[in-house]
Motif scaffolding. Sequence first.
Motif: not given
Length: 450
Positions: A362-368, A399-406
């Motif tokens: 929760r705290d680091f989802a964007p960083g992950f 996390i997955l929803d914020e991963v770009e590309g690939g």
Amino acid sequence: MELDSIKKVYLIGIGGIGMSGLARYFHKRGCQVSGYDRTRTALTDSLVEENISISFIDDTSELVSAWADKENILVIYTPAIPRESRILNYFKDGGYILKKRSEVLGIISRGMFTIAVAGTHGKTTTSTMVAHILKHTGYDCTAFLGGISSNFNTNVLFGENNVMVVEADEYDRSFLTLHPDIAIVTSMDADHLDIYGTDDQVKESFRLFASQLKEGGKLIHKKGLALTGGLTYSASEQAESYAHNVRVENGQFFFDFSGNGNAISDIAMPLPGLHNIENAVAAIQAALYLEIPAEDIKTAIADFRGVKRRFEYVVRAEKSVYIDDYAHHPEELRACISAVKTLYPDKTLTVIFQPHLYSRTRDFAPGFAEALGMADELILLDIYPARELPIEGVTSRIILDEVEGGLKMLCSMEECLHYISIRKPELLLTVGAGDIDTMVGPLKEMMSHA
């Protein structure tokens, strides 16, 4: 409590990497050692093979007779043990002497020349490297490590002198029981916010740790950290001790060291990545403070094989490479993935990641998401809960929803193994601090026949 008075030791949570080290330490001292853990692992199996008795049932019936006499008994517990544990409460209610792991390390370190390595990441590799240098050069030490040294195949080393190397754990402010002669701080990133609450509280705890140096002690800390005094180090910019001329030759990293009036050229670094060279700079500086000759340090570094599950090569063949790593924080992931891509720029990288803790996710989802976005193909497993109960709305998908590309997907362990058996990637990286290590064996078999 005096160490010499302890005859029997019971460890609640004995299968943890730090607790198992204490079990081995007291067993070596001739104490009767037993313990409890909820899960049987390769580590607990190795303790049993060393004649340390372990129960995997949270039941007190066996304790009533075997541990009835409270004389000369020490009970050690980890904060990760649930408060409602029957065994924990048996000893608490029975008036036994109970100590946290960190308190026991504080007791052991009294009167010893202590080198303590702290940091939200980097501390395990750095402390293991310091201990390796001291052993390899004949300086010697006793060491309590947060991982299994690949050179020694253990997490505790026994020395004949009065020097102790210890990984100083920031979780639950455990490291504040230590008063080191040499303190290394590798990083102070926000982590364990379920304990600390805010990033500022994390940093304040590290400042308190640094302030506990013995009189005349030496502080070594990464340049840019919010610490005053001491000596700074870096592998990416000039500091008081630093690495330069970093290069990759025939698949291996080399660098030069300069600092504090010393210079060492052409150091072969077996572990890849700028972050590991940075760890080496700190370890080298600690060894130089002990007046170990520079050439001996250089030879020791070249012989360092790292820590199991820290950039550990599982398969290293012409057609397939499989690396396993313990990374579970965004900065660790970024460093690990960067190192892999530096070594294998022309290979397609598949990353399997298991998030550790709902609160950390929760705290680091964007960083992950940002770090994992460096992968060409990403497989996310379910969150490993460890000591936590689920948090509503917190899953690996955030996390997955914020991963770009690939190419990216969510999988169970079983689905992941099936996918890899068909896909057989040319470059595979597994990362995480939960039970993802149980996949290493099956994945090794698949990748070995790719």
